[in-house]
Write an enzyme that holds these catalytic residues in place. Structure first.
Site, PDB file in Angstrom:
ATOM      1  N   ASP A 174     -13.608  20.619   8.347  1.00 19.72           N
ATOM      2  CA  ASP A 174     -14.328  21.444   9.305  1.00 19.72           C
ATOM      3  C   ASP A 174     -13.886  22.889   9.065  1.00 19.72           C
ATOM      4  O   ASP A 174     -12.774  23.130   8.599  1.00 19.72           O
ATOM      5  CB  ASP A 174     -13.953  20.986  10.725  1.00 19.72           C
ATOM      6  N   ASN A 211      24.114  -8.507  -7.021  1.00 16.70           N
ATOM      7  CA  ASN A 211      23.017  -8.454  -6.047  1.00 16.70           C
ATOM      8  C   ASN A 211      23.163  -7.262  -5.111  1.00 16.70           C
ATOM      9  O   ASN A 211      22.175  -6.602  -4.751  1.00 16.70           O
ATOM     10  CB  ASN A 211      22.979  -9.754  -5.234  1.00 16.70           C
ATOM     11  N   ALA A 228      20.681 -13.333  -6.014  1.00 19.13           N
ATOM     12  CA  ALA A 228      20.648 -12.115  -6.831  1.00 19.13           C
ATOM     13  C   ALA A 228      19.290 -11.886  -7.478  1.00 19.13           C
ATOM     14  O   ALA A 228      18.794 -10.761  -7.534  1.00 19.13           O
ATOM     15  CB  ALA A 228      21.727 -12.191  -7.907  1.00 19.13           C
TER      16      ALA A 228
END
EC number: 7.2.2.10
Length: 946
Positions: free
Chosen positions: A379, A768, A333
């Site tokens: 450009d 977890n 966890a």
């Protein structure tokens, strides 16, 4: 089928068989039979066409080559031939067979040392006949492994989507027409036309060549471009010496050519290499690496704390197996193994969101770099402007002026002499006619279906010729030689002769005035060549300056028998209007701290006019020429380039020097471009951005990012996404670390004070899943906050864990720990024994704290009422799912046994909800305090601390 028709044919001719009378074959049936037999013969003939090895093809004469591939070099293949050959040879592409079985990927998740420890713990539980614990741990392992597998699998699938970039294209001659096709559609025998900037789409034996140079560095490793020929070779030699063969994947650097496809897909030389290639792992981004380092540091710290917990618990006489199981569960966890995965998923999802906005990111690291971009160099032609060049003014060498109406390449419009407004067609005015003729003949563009195939400038000259009914005059000449345009020489020329008259050859030249006029000794005066005087030169230069000041691109045209004895014909002024939305994009980028600079090969007046039109600078525009870039010392250049908004008359080497100077000054530079002359700068910039539609293959290859629709304003979305992704990752890190610290601290404190564990192993594993699962993942996909775009570009040295973020993490963790310990202490019986109610209340309190913490972690600066509860749907579903899961764990009997919980009353849940909301309320109050009490200036100066 054929046998049946033959049988019928015999019957009708009167041949008897089996007592049956045959009738004569009808004429249409006879023709159908002949057609069918011819088709079968044609199919058999096509089947015999095979790819030709380069060492054999290089020795063939053109006629033998055409015969070998059954193709007419002037008309190309028929659609029938293409269809049959594709059936035999397949598509011109590679199919990577690197798909690992899904089940194997799933089993790989069990290689994690922490998972193996948990399985070992489950095995020990079985041996000690603690079967309920064993089932609980095994179930938890399956859930954790499945969540991790789904996350990784989703990440891989997302990355596969990113590989489907803008496909390579080519120009192919089929059925007498030049067609623009995807390279994958080519088959052996196709006749392919090549021009400067193209990527070679297959292995090709050249049959026509005009000063062709090919960059084969990707194939041979040699940096020097190879000169190509169309003549047959006598000896085979090494592949690198075959001068009449061009290989798939190489780049046309100069000139033009045409040839026959001799090998496609895996039959090409590139295909041979592909077969031997081993799949390499995608390198990790800098952000991922820093997250890995953070994860390792936290892992070591966590293991130290967990080891201490187990040691203290064992010394206090607690059961060793129980402490081991809790310790391992706590490791699962507390250790943030989900950090790298979430970073990857967040980056990938950001890239896919950008893809929906028609912005293709080729490499993941670019996403994080975008948020640091401080300078955007662009450009001009085809990037800031519309890439639909249109001639609007003409000035002949004898002083006549004309205006041209109509926009684009549809040929609609007129050429009117000024001031009379007389409409000119063909050669009704000799001076104008000769000027337009030169622009049409010295031209490689083709206009088809109102679109130009070739360079836009040349397309504008062809459209001008169409308006004067002179577009077919090009067919009156036979082209003998071409000197292609390059950024260095700034002109192109063709050597021609008239088809109908036996006259000397004539050169037609177009290009920059200062270069073209160097080759001129005469000027045209109503069809009569006169000596080119200094006064005439001065007049031409003044006219060029006048036209340039209007934002026109000015081309000079000339013709004559020799390059040193040309007759000057006049000037054409071409406008390249700014793209829709460019001005607004430049303004927004400037407001967000990104400095926009224009780099162009045009003259000063043209460059300044366009710069003002798109709002490059509110005050006076600072400009710098390519020559100045060369003359300034390296150190001084780094100081000066930051103040310049427009660079004019630049070559590829100037663009490179400008990019390098900006980088030396500490800027993170993005460069946009579409041409071959932009490729070096695109590759050198921190972020190279190419145009998807008008961009050459060379520029797309060099770039990290492609604007599919050539929409300059899409860069705003990309920068916004880059900044937003960084903040989303910070939000996730805050949530996960505050949860990890809380869980570790809770178990540590209870162990140190010799209290029963407030959470058991199964409850820790459930936490977890919430910490690494959907609620955490949903923070990574929080919609980009518009305020993030207004923040100045962040420094590349900024870390995820800033001082302010660490303080917020510690504050959230302190509130969660205090609240959970309060419930644990309140519910603990007098004998300090752990009861199901104690653990259920403590467990539920921690989970509720976690979910409220996730809610406030959605933004570091904005209140929840400002960002809205409903904006992130994934977060809502994740939190709702977590709440339902927690209620299931509390109230469903089988889960109660697994998690060692019991029913809670409604008042208990209300009390826990009120207490857990304190982490949300205090965090929101802190945001409010920062918003109104902190100096705005300080917030702006330190966006990383916000």
């Amino acid at each position: 089928m054929v046998e049946g028709r033959v049988s019928e044919f015999l019957k009708k001719l009167g041949f008897s068989g089996g007592g049956r009378q045959y009738q004569a074959l009808e004429k249409d049936e006879e023709e159908a039979l002949i057609d069918e037999q011819s088709e079968l013969k044609a199919i058999e003939k096509e089947k015999k066409v095979t790819a030709l090895p380069p060492k054999e093809a290089c020795k063939c004469q053109k006629e033998d080559l055409a015969r070998a591939f059954c193709v007419d070099l002037h008309t190309g293949l028929s659609e029938f031939s293409v269809t049959q050959r594709r059936l035999a040879h397949g598509w011109n592409e590679f199919v990577a067979d690197n798909s690992e079985p899904v089940w194997k990927k799933y089993l790989d998740q069990f290689k994690n040392p922490l998972i193996l420890l948990l399985l070992g713990s489950a095995l020990v539980s079985v041996l000690t006949k603690e079967y309920e614990d064993a089932v609980s741990i095994a179930t938890a392992v399956l859930v954790v492994v499945t969540v991790a597998f789904i996350q990784e699998y989703r990440s891989e699938k997302s990355l596969e989507e990113l590989t489907k970039l803008v496909p390579p294209e080519c120009n192919c001659l089929r059925e007498g027409k030049l067609q623009h096709l995807l390279a994958r559609e080519l088959v052996p025998g196709d006749v392919v036309s090549l021009s400067i900037g193209d990527r070679i789409p297959a292995d090709i034996r050249l049959t026509e060549v005009t000063d062709l140079l090919v960059d084969e560095s990707s194939f041979t490793g040699e940096a020097e471009p190879c000169s190509k020929t169309d003549s047959p070779l006598t000896g085979g030699g090494d592949l690198t010496t075959l001068s009449n063969i061009v290989f798939m994947g190489t780049l046309v650097q100069y000139g033009r050519g045409q040839g026959v496809v001799i090998g496609t897909g895996e039959s090409s030389q590139f295909g041979e290499v592909f077969k031997m290639m081993q799949a390499e792992e995608t390198p990790k981004t800098p952000l991922q690496k820093s997250m890995d380092r953070l994860g390792k540091q936290l892992t070591l710290f966590s293991f130290g704390i967990i080891g201490l917990i187990m040691l203290i618990g064992w010394s206090q006489g607690k059961q060793l197996l129980s402490m081991f199981t809790i310790g391992v569960s706590l490791a699962v966890a507390a250790i943030p193994e989900g950090l790298p995965i979430v970073v990857m998923v967040t980056l990938v999802l950001g890239v896919l969101r950008m893809a929906k906005k028609r912005v293709i990111v080729k490499k993941l690291p670019i996403v994080e770099t975008l948020g640091c971009c401080s300078v955007l160099c662009s450009d001009k032609t085809g990037t800031l402007t519309a890439n639909e060049m249109t001639v609007t003014q003409l000035v002949t060498s004898d002083g006549l002026r004309a205006e041209v109406s109509g926009v684009g390449y549809d040929g609609q419009g007129t050429v009117c002499l000024l001031p009379s407004k007389e409409v000119i067609k063909e050669f009704s005015n000799v001076s104008v006619g000769k000027l337009v003729e030169a622009g049409c003949v010295a031209n490689n563009a083709v206009i088809r279906k109102n679109a130009v195939m070739g360079q836009p400038t040349e397309g504008a000259l062809m459209a001008l010729a169409m308006k004067m009914d002179l577009s077919d005059i090009k067919n009156s000449y036979i082209r003998k030689k071409e000197i292609p345009f390059s950024s260095e020489q700034k002109w192109m020329a063709v050597k021609c002769s008239l088809k109908t008259e036996d006259q000397e050859d004539i050169y037609f030249m177009k290009g920059a005035l200062e270069e073209v006029i160097r080759y001129c000794t005469m000027y045209n005066n109503g069809g009569i060549p006169l000596p080119l005087t200094p006064q005439q030169r001065s007049f031409c230069l003044q006219e060029e300056k006048r036209m340039g000041s209007l934002g026109l691109r000015v081309l000079a045209l000339a013709s004559g028998p020799e390059l040193g004895r040309l007759t000057f014909l006049g000037l054409v002024g071409i406008i390249d209007p700014p793209r829709v939305g460019v001005k607004e994009a430049v303004q927004v980028l400037s407001e967000s701290g990104v400095s926009v600079k224009m780099i162009t090969g045009d003259a000063l007046e043209t460059a300044l006019a366009i710069g003002r039109n798109i709002g490059l600078c509110n005050g006076k525009l600072q400009a710098m020429s390519g020559e100045e870039v060369d003359s300034v010392e390296k150190g001084e250049l780094a100081d000066r380039v930051g103040k310049v908004s427009v660079f004019f008359r630049t070559s590829p080497k100037h663009k490179l020097k400008i990019i390098k100077a900006l980088q030396e000054s500490g800027a993170i530079v993005a460069m946009t471009g579409d041409g071959v002359n932009d490729a070096v700068a695109l590759k050198s910039a921190d972020i190279g951005i190419a145009m998807g539609q008008t961009g050459t293959d060379v520029s797309k290859e060099a770039a990290n990012m492609i604007l599919v629709d050539d929409d300059f304003s899409a860069i705003m979305n990309a920068v916004e996404e880059g900044k937003g992704i960084f903040y989303n990752i910070k939000n996730f890190v805050r949530f996960q670390l505050s949860t990890s610290i809380s869980a570790l601290s809770l178990i540590t404190l209870s162990t140190v004070f010799n209290l029963p564990s407030p959470l058991n192993a199964m409850q820790i594993l459930w936490i977890n899943i919430i910490m690494d699962g959907p609620p955490a993942q949903s923070l990574g996909v929080e919609p980009v906050d518009k305020d993030a775009f207004r923040q100045p570009p962040r420094s590349v040295r900024d870390t995820i864990l800033s001082r302010a973020l660490i303080l917020k993490i510690l504050m959230s963790a302190a509130i969660i720990i205090s609240g959970t310990l309060f419930i644990f202490w309140k519910e603990m019986p007098e004998d300090r024994a752990s009861t199901p109610r104690t653990t259920t209340m403590t467990f539920t309190c921690f989970v509720f704290f976690d979910l409220f913490n996730a809610l406030t972690c959605r933004s570091q600066t904005k209140l929840i009422f400002e960002i809205g509860f409903l904006r992130n749907h994934m977060f809502l579903y994740s939190v709702l799912g977590s709440i339902l899961g927690q209620l299931a764990v509390i109230y469903i009997p089988p889960l109660q046994r697994v998690f060692q919980t019991e029913n809670l009353g409604a008042l208990d849940l209300l009390f826990l909800t009120g207490l857990a909301s304190s982490v949300f309320i205090l965090s929101e109050l802190l945001k409010l305090c920062e918003k109104y009490c902190c100096s705005p200036k300080r917030v702006q100066m330190h966006p990383e601390d916000v």
